[in-house]
Scaffold this active site. Structure first.
Site, short mmCIF file in Angstrom:
data_model
loop_
_atom_site.label_atom_id
_atom_site.label_comp_id
_atom_site.label_asym_id
_atom_site.label_seq_id
_atom_site.Cartn_x
_atom_site.Cartn_y
_atom_site.Cartn_z
N HIS A 94 -12.00 -8.60 -9.39
CA HIS A 94 -12.63 -9.00 -8.13
C HIS A 94 -14.13 -8.72 -8.12
O HIS A 94 -14.64 -7.93 -8.93
CB HIS A 94 -11.97 -8.25 -6.97
CG HIS A 94 -12.09 -6.76 -7.09
ND1 HIS A 94 -13.23 -6.06 -6.78
CD2 HIS A 94 -11.20 -5.83 -7.53
CE1 HIS A 94 -13.05 -4.78 -7.00
NE2 HIS A 94 -11.82 -4.60 -7.46
N GLU A 104 -4.06 -3.00 -7.71
CA GLU A 104 -4.61 -1.90 -8.50
C GLU A 104 -3.58 -0.77 -8.60
O GLU A 104 -2.60 -0.73 -7.84
CB GLU A 104 -5.90 -1.40 -7.82
CG GLU A 104 -6.62 -0.27 -8.54
CD GLU A 104 -7.06 -0.63 -9.94
OE1 GLU A 104 -6.20 -0.59 -10.85
OE2 GLU A 104 -8.26 -0.93 -10.14
#
Length: 208
Positions: free
Chosen positions: A8, A82
Site C-alpha cells: 500500500h 498485515e
C-alpha cells in the site's frame, strides 16, 4: 499465472515507523500521490482480477488502480491483512525496546514460534499468506492478478518464492507502492521482478 504484488501507499504511521498490523490507518497525502502514480504506471497492464487486504490503506491503493477500468471492482481478502501485532500495534521499535526489552529482543530475532501479546506468530501469518496466494493461483490459472497488501505480506511472499527462511533477517526492500512480480511455476513461485519504483519520487521501506 502472474501475480503483481504491491505494498500500500504511505501512511502517517509508516512515516513515524509505528507498527500498524491490523490497525486501520488511512493513506496520508504522500500515500495518495503514490497510489495515483502506481495507477499510472500500471495503466497499460491488463488484470483478470484486482484483490486487496480490507484494511483501507491497501484497499484505497487498489481502488486507485481499478478506477476507470472496465472491471473496476476490487475483491477483498482478509488473508492479505498485515501480521497481527496485538498489543504492540501503534508502538515504534524504540518504544517497545524501552518498555519491554524481552519482547523487543524476540521480535528482532524473529524467534520461531514467538507470538506477540495478543498477536500472531510468523508461522501462522505465513500460513494464511500462502493460502491466499494458492487460492489466487488456482482461481486464475494462466491469468494475471494484482494484489495490494502490506509489507509483511510481501515479505512472506518473497520468502516463499525464494525458499528463504522465515526467521532470517530480511535482505529485500519493501517500498510503499513499488511493483513486484511473481510467477506461479510447477515447483511453486518464482520472483520475476522486485521493488520496481521508477514511477515514485519517494518511498519508505517497511520498518517491520
Amino acid at each position: 499465472m502472474r501475480l503483481c504484488l504491491v505494498r500500500h501507499g504511505e501512511t502517517a504511521w509508516n512515516a513515524e515507523q509505528r507498527m500498524q498490523g491490523w490497525t486501520d490507518i488511512p493513506l496520508n497525502a504522500q500515500g495518495e500521490r503514490q497510489a495515483r502514480a502506481l495507477a499510472a504506471a500500471l495503466r497499460g497492464q491488463a488484470f483478470d482480477a484486482i484483490v486487496a487486504s480490507p484494511l483501507q490503506r491497501a484497499l484505497h491503493t487498489a481502488q486507485a488502480v481499478a478506477a476507470g477500468r472496465t472491471a473496476s471492482a476490487v475483491e477483498q481478502d482478509a488473508r492479505l491483512r498485515e501480521r497481527h501485532h496485538g498489543d504492540l500495534q501503534g508502538l515504534t521499535r524504540g518504544e517497545i525496546a524501552a518498555a519491554a526489552p524481552a519482547i523487543h529482543e524476540a521480535l528482532q530475532a524473529r524467534r520461531p514460534g514467538y507470538q506477540p501479546p495478543g498477536g500472531e506468530s510468523v508461522e501462522a501469518f505465513a500460513a494464511r499468506v500462502h493460502a491466499a496466494m494458492q487460492a489466487l493461483r488456482h482461481r486464475f490459472h494462466g491469468g494475471t492478478v494484482l494484489a495490494v497488501a502490506h509489507g509483511g505480506v510481501l515479505d512472506i511472499a518473497y520468502r516463499l518464492a525464494t525458499d528463504a527462511d522465515l526467521h532470517s533477517p530480511r535482505q529485500h526492500a519493501l517500498p510503499n507502492a513499488a511493483i513486484n512480480w511473481l510467477r506461479a511455476t510447477p515447483a511453486g513461485w518464482a520472483v520475476e521482478a522486485w521493488g520496481q519504483d521508477d514511477h515514485l519520487s519517494h518511498a519508505l521501506d517497511d520498518s517491520g
